[in-house]
Design a protein around this motif. Structure first.
Motif, PDB file in Angstrom:
ATOM      1  N   LEU A 237       2.417  -7.238   0.440  1.00  0.00           N
ATOM      2  CA  LEU A 237       3.608  -6.624   1.003  1.00  0.00           C
ATOM      3  C   LEU A 237       4.369  -5.931  -0.119  1.00  0.00           C
ATOM      4  CD1 LEU A 237       5.345  -6.448   3.666  1.00  0.00           C
ATOM      5  CD2 LEU A 237       6.743  -8.267   2.654  1.00  0.00           C
ATOM      6  N   VAL A 238       4.683  -4.654   0.080  1.00  0.00           N
ATOM      7  CA  VAL A 238       5.450  -3.879  -0.900  1.00  0.00           C
ATOM      8  C   VAL A 238       6.733  -3.406  -0.220  1.00  0.00           C
ATOM      9  CG1 VAL A 238       5.476  -1.829  -2.355  1.00  0.00           C
ATOM     10  CG2 VAL A 238       3.374  -3.159  -2.120  1.00  0.00           C
ATOM     11  N   THR A 239       7.865  -3.663  -0.865  1.00  0.00           N
ATOM     12  CA  THR A 239       9.168  -3.329  -0.281  1.00  0.00           C
ATOM     13  C   THR A 239       9.945  -2.434  -1.235  1.00  0.00           C
ATOM     14  OG1 THR A 239       9.249  -5.425   0.931  1.00  0.00           O
ATOM     15  CG2 THR A 239      11.339  -4.271   0.626  1.00  0.00           C
ATOM     16  N   THR A 240      10.597  -1.433  -0.680  1.00  0.00           N
ATOM     17  CA  THR A 240      11.418  -0.516  -1.464  1.00  0.00           C
ATOM     18  C   THR A 240      12.333  -1.271  -2.423  1.00  0.00           C
ATOM     19  OG1 THR A 240      11.460   1.025   0.386  1.00  0.00           O
ATOM     20  CG2 THR A 240      13.132   1.326  -1.295  1.00  0.00           C
ATOM     21  N   GLY A 241      12.335  -0.864  -3.675  1.00  0.00           N
ATOM     22  CA  GLY A 241      13.247  -1.443  -4.658  1.00  0.00           C
ATOM     23  C   GLY A 241      12.798  -2.757  -5.236  1.00  0.00           C
ATOM     24  N   CYS A 242      11.748  -3.351  -4.683  1.00  0.00           N
ATOM     25  CA  CYS A 242      11.307  -4.667  -5.149  1.00  0.00           C
ATOM     26  C   CYS A 242      10.045  -4.538  -5.992  1.00  0.00           C
ATOM     27  CB  CYS A 242      11.054  -5.590  -3.961  1.00  0.00           C
ATOM     28  SG  CYS A 242      12.539  -5.893  -2.963  1.00  0.00           S
ATOM     29  N   TYR A 243       9.893  -5.432  -6.926  1.00  0.00           N
ATOM     30  CA  TYR A 243       8.729  -5.383  -7.811  1.00  0.00           C
ATOM     31  C   TYR A 243       8.240  -6.803  -8.066  1.00  0.00           C
ATOM     32  CZ  TYR A 243      11.982  -6.881 -11.472  1.00  0.00           C
ATOM     33  OH  TYR A 243      12.906  -7.595 -12.200  1.00  0.00           O
ATOM     34  N   GLY A 244       7.000  -6.911  -8.536  1.00  0.00           N
ATOM     35  CA  GLY A 244       6.450  -8.209  -8.907  1.00  0.00           C
ATOM     36  C   GLY A 244       5.999  -9.019  -7.717  1.00  0.00           C
ATOM     37  N   GLY A 245       5.667 -10.281  -7.985  1.00  0.00           N
ATOM     38  CA  GLY A 245       5.193 -11.190  -6.951  1.00  0.00           C
ATOM     39  C   GLY A 245       6.312 -11.989  -6.320  1.00  0.00           C
ATOM     40  N   TRP A 246       5.916 -12.900  -5.426  1.00  0.00           N
ATOM     41  CA  TRP A 246       6.896 -13.680  -4.663  1.00  0.00           C
ATOM     42  C   TRP A 246       7.786 -14.521  -5.571  1.00  0.00           C
ATOM     43  CZ3 TRP A 246       8.854 -13.298  -0.050  1.00  0.00           C
ATOM     44  CH2 TRP A 246       9.517 -14.380   0.539  1.00  0.00           C
ATOM     45  N   LYS A 247       7.218 -15.094  -6.622  1.00  0.00           N
ATOM     46  CA  LYS A 247       7.985 -15.986  -7.497  1.00  0.00           C
ATOM     47  C   LYS A 247       8.281 -15.392  -8.869  1.00  0.00           C
ATOM     48  CE  LYS A 247       7.138 -20.518  -5.528  1.00  0.00           C
ATOM     49  NZ  LYS A 247       6.798 -21.929  -5.822  1.00  0.00           N
ATOM     50  N   ASN A 248       7.833 -14.187  -9.119  1.00  0.00           N
ATOM     51  CA  ASN A 248       8.110 -13.583 -10.431  1.00  0.00           C
ATOM     52  C   ASN A 248       8.531 -12.124 -10.284  1.00  0.00           C
ATOM     53  OD1 ASN A 248       5.704 -12.484  -9.640  1.00  0.00           O
ATOM     54  ND2 ASN A 248       4.643 -12.794 -11.585  1.00  0.00           N
ATOM     55  N   GLY A 249       9.225 -11.816  -9.198  1.00  0.00           N
ATOM     56  CA  GLY A 249       9.621 -10.443  -8.949  1.00  0.00           C
ATOM     57  C   GLY A 249      11.113 -10.222  -9.105  1.00  0.00           C
ATOM     58  N   GLY A 250      11.567  -9.106  -8.561  1.00  0.00           N
ATOM     59  CA  GLY A 250      12.979  -8.771  -8.639  1.00  0.00           C
ATOM     60  C   GLY A 250      13.297  -7.559  -7.778  1.00  0.00           C
ATOM     61  N   PHE A 251      14.535  -7.105  -7.899  1.00  0.00           N
ATOM     62  CA  PHE A 251      15.061  -6.002  -7.096  1.00  0.00           C
ATOM     63  C   PHE A 251      15.707  -4.991  -8.028  1.00  0.00           C
ATOM     64  CE2 PHE A 251      18.716  -4.424  -4.366  1.00  0.00           C
ATOM     65  CZ  PHE A 251      17.940  -3.630  -3.537  1.00  0.00           C
ATOM     66  N   ARG A 252      15.400  -3.697  -7.814  1.00  0.00           N
ATOM     67  CA  ARG A 252      15.984  -2.619  -8.613  1.00  0.00           C
ATOM     68  C   ARG A 252      16.723  -1.658  -7.697  1.00  0.00           C
ATOM     69  NH1 ARG A 252      10.424  -2.079 -11.384  1.00  0.00           N
ATOM     70  NH2 ARG A 252      10.647  -3.358 -13.264  1.00  0.00           N
ATOM     71  N   TRP A 253      17.809  -1.084  -8.216  1.00  0.00           N
ATOM     72  CA  TRP A 253      18.558  -0.129  -7.410  1.00  0.00           C
ATOM     73  C   TRP A 253      19.304   0.851  -8.312  1.00  0.00           C
ATOM     74  CZ3 TRP A 253      19.913  -5.014  -8.600  1.00  0.00           C
ATOM     75  CH2 TRP A 253      21.199  -5.259  -9.082  1.00  0.00           C
ATOM     76  N   PRO A 254      19.474   2.089  -7.851  1.00  0.00           N
ATOM     77  CA  PRO A 254      20.217   3.095  -8.613  1.00  0.00           C
ATOM     78  C   PRO A 254      21.675   3.167  -8.157  1.00  0.00           C
ATOM     79  CG  PRO A 254      19.069   4.168  -6.823  1.00  0.00           C
ATOM     80  CD  PRO A 254      18.794   2.683  -6.694  1.00  0.00           C
ATOM     81  N   LEU A 255      22.529   3.598  -9.041  1.00  0.00           N
ATOM     82  CA  LEU A 255      23.911   3.938  -8.707  1.00  0.00           C
ATOM     83  C   LEU A 255      24.098   5.414  -9.048  1.00  0.00           C
ATOM     84  CD1 LEU A 255      25.757   0.820 -10.186  1.00  0.00           C
ATOM     85  CD2 LEU A 255      24.942   1.170  -7.835  1.00  0.00           C
ATOM     86  N   LEU A 268      16.953   8.201  -2.832  1.00  0.00           N
ATOM     87  CA  LEU A 268      17.117   7.721  -4.201  1.00  0.00           C
ATOM     88  C   LEU A 268      16.491   6.342  -4.389  1.00  0.00           C
ATOM     89  CD1 LEU A 268      20.790   8.853  -4.918  1.00  0.00           C
ATOM     90  CD2 LEU A 268      18.689   9.860  -5.834  1.00  0.00           C
ATOM     91  N   MET A 269      16.580   5.489  -3.369  1.00  0.00           N
ATOM     92  CA  MET A 269      15.960   4.169  -3.457  1.00  0.00           C
ATOM     93  C   MET A 269      14.447   4.269  -3.564  1.00  0.00           C
ATOM     94  SD  MET A 269      18.009   1.542  -3.512  1.00  0.00           S
ATOM     95  CE  MET A 269      16.919   0.237  -2.964  1.00  0.00           C
ATOM     96  N   ASN A 270      13.868   5.352  -3.058  1.00  0.00           N
ATOM     97  CA  ASN A 270      12.417   5.509  -3.019  1.00  0.00           C
ATOM     98  C   ASN A 270      11.874   6.413  -4.118  1.00  0.00           C
ATOM     99  OD1 ASN A 270      11.071   4.219  -0.467  1.00  0.00           O
ATOM    100  ND2 ASN A 270      13.052   4.994   0.229  1.00  0.00           N
ATOM    101  N   LEU A 271      12.720   6.849  -5.060  1.00  0.00           N
ATOM    102  CA  LEU A 271      12.241   7.733  -6.116  1.00  0.00           C
ATOM    103  C   LEU A 271      11.155   7.044  -6.938  1.00  0.00           C
ATOM    104  CD1 LEU A 271      15.410   9.472  -7.587  1.00  0.00           C
ATOM    105  CD2 LEU A 271      13.532  10.562  -6.360  1.00  0.00           C
ATOM    106  N   PRO A 272       9.992   7.667  -7.114  1.00  0.00           N
ATOM    107  CA  PRO A 272       8.947   7.050  -7.938  1.00  0.00           C
ATOM    108  C   PRO A 272       9.322   7.048  -9.413  1.00  0.00           C
ATOM    109  CG  PRO A 272       8.312   9.275  -7.295  1.00  0.00           C
ATOM    110  CD  PRO A 272       9.582   8.960  -6.556  1.00  0.00           C
ATOM    111  N   GLY A 273       8.930   6.004 -10.097  1.00  0.00           N
ATOM    112  CA  GLY A 273       9.156   5.932 -11.540  1.00  0.00           C
ATOM    113  C   GLY A 273      10.600   5.802 -11.943  1.00  0.00           C
ATOM    114  N   LEU A 274      11.455   5.319 -11.053  1.00  0.00           N
ATOM    115  CA  LEU A 274      12.886   5.253 -11.344  1.00  0.00           C
ATOM    116  C   LEU A 274      13.203   4.440 -12.604  1.00  0.00           C
ATOM    117  CD1 LEU A 274      15.686   6.108 -10.311  1.00  0.00           C
ATOM    118  CD2 LEU A 274      15.708   4.035  -8.914  1.00  0.00           C
ATOM    119  N   PRO A 275      12.579   3.270 -12.819  1.00  0.00           N
ATOM    120  CA  PRO A 275      12.927   2.486 -14.017  1.00  0.00           C
ATOM    121  C   PRO A 275      12.598   3.191 -15.326  1.00  0.00           C
ATOM    122  CG  PRO A 275      11.738   1.144 -12.422  1.00  0.00           C
ATOM    123  CD  PRO A 275      11.617   2.565 -11.961  1.00  0.00           C
ATOM    124  N   ASP A 276      11.541   3.999 -15.323  1.00  0.00           N
ATOM    125  CA  ASP A 276      11.099   4.642 -16.556  1.00  0.00           C
ATOM    126  C   ASP A 276      11.585   6.081 -16.690  1.00  0.00           C
ATOM    127  OD1 ASP A 276       9.605   2.340 -17.210  1.00  0.00           O
ATOM    128  OD2 ASP A 276       8.015   2.991 -15.852  1.00  0.00           O
TER     129      ASP A 276
END
Length: 312
Positions: A237-255, A268-276
């Motif tokens: 399962l892949v969800t917008t803004g979320c990364y990693g696995g069930w127990k080692n993941g997280g959430f990213r978002w832009p302002l 903006l939430m769906n922009l590819p490569g947002l963290p980098d």
């Protein structure tokens, strides 16, 4: 146009960010206009809402949405037996057997109305057909932090007031304009990164704690979930803004620092490569900051919570 500063919502807190998205979505659906939201840095990142409404009119829309439109909304219709041998006991959560989830999706698609289409948007955030957990149940999206006796949709329905005791106008005003007092014993969805409920750090099971939260913020954050989308990628399962696995993941978002509609926020939430993305590219897109919060889950039941956010 009126510009309202919403100092209660801290954009560096996942709960504050999602609540801002919820307020923007409600107005976009209910007001007949195209409100816009931007973030400004003033000690922390706080949102500004640009619309035709003043403060009291904004609260009118948000209160009516929560107390009139949602208590029996189709989004909250997903119930299913908790145990095969006790079909009369129904769960109100996001882990149904796959056939029940498919029937739920078909029900929403068959409801040819604006409310049916809205409910389908939320369902598209909650899970993706065909992705299951280790027990063969539908796998919920990573922001499903409830476990044990807690049931996600039951908690959302309680906030909406299906039992007549949901969020109030005062709750919504506290969420938007602050300060947050954490004084109301209402469901807490676990998205406040300033509050930790790690089982390992506590003397008791967090599912039995008396929860004191900011119900207006939790409700608006629930309304903000429709900016997310969940997809099946193979068996994952892949969800917008979320990364990693069930127990080692997280959430990213832009302002962002330019006025954006809810549709632009979704882009903006769906922009590819947002963290980098390089600083120059972020500036060109009006992005002032990108944050992430890691997700912690307990081994005892899988209760989740966010770690404090960090700037990327």
């Amino acid at each position: 146009m009126n510009t309202l500063v919403l100092p209660g919502l801290d954009g560096t807190n996942p709960l504050g960010f999602l609540a801002a998205m919820g307020a923007l979505r409600v107005l976009s659906e209910q007001s007949g206009e195209a409100p816009r939201l931007t973030w400004r840095q003033d000690g922390t990142w706080i949102p500004q809402l640009c619309s035709l409404l003043n403060r009291e009119e904004l609260l009118d829309f948000l209160e009516a949405d929560a107390t009139i439109c949602w208590p029996h909304d189709a989004t909250l219709d997903l119930r299913y037996p908790k145990h095969k041998d006790k079909p009369e006991r129904l769960a109100w959560d996001l882990k149904p057997p796959p056939p029940r989830f498919r029937a739920y999706l078909q029900q929403l698609l068959d409801e040819d109305s604006a409310k049916g289409r809205r409910a389908a948007q939320y369902a598209a955030a909650f899970a993706a057909e065909g992705v299951v957990d280790n027990n063969g149940a539908t796998k919920p999206f990573p922001l499903h932090f409830t476990a044990g006796q807690q049931e996600f949709l039951h908690m959302a329905a309680t906030l909406a007031g299906y039992d007549g005791k949901g969020v109030t106008r005062e709750d919504l005003a506290e969420a938007l304009f602050g300060p947050w007092t954490y004084s109301r014993p209402m469901p807490v969805l676990g998205w406040d990164s300033t509050v930790t409920r790690d089982y390992a750090l506590r003397a008791s099971n967090p599912s039995t704690d008396k929860k004191l939260g900011v119900p207006g913020a939790d409700w608006l954050a629930f309304r903000g979930l429709a900016v997310l989308r969940s997809f099946a990628v193979g068996t994952r399962l892949v969800t917008t803004g979320c990364y990693g696995g069930w127990k080692n993941g997280g959430f990213r978002w832009p302002l962002w620092t330019r006025d954006c509609t809810i549709r632009t926020a979704e882009v903006l939430m769906n922009l590819p490569g947002l963290p980098d993305m390089r600083a120059r590219e972020r500036v060109a897109r009006g992005i002032g900051c990108v944050l992430q919060s890691r997700i912690h889950r307990s081994d005892q039941g899988g209760y989740g919570n966010f770690a404090p956010s960090e700037v990327l």
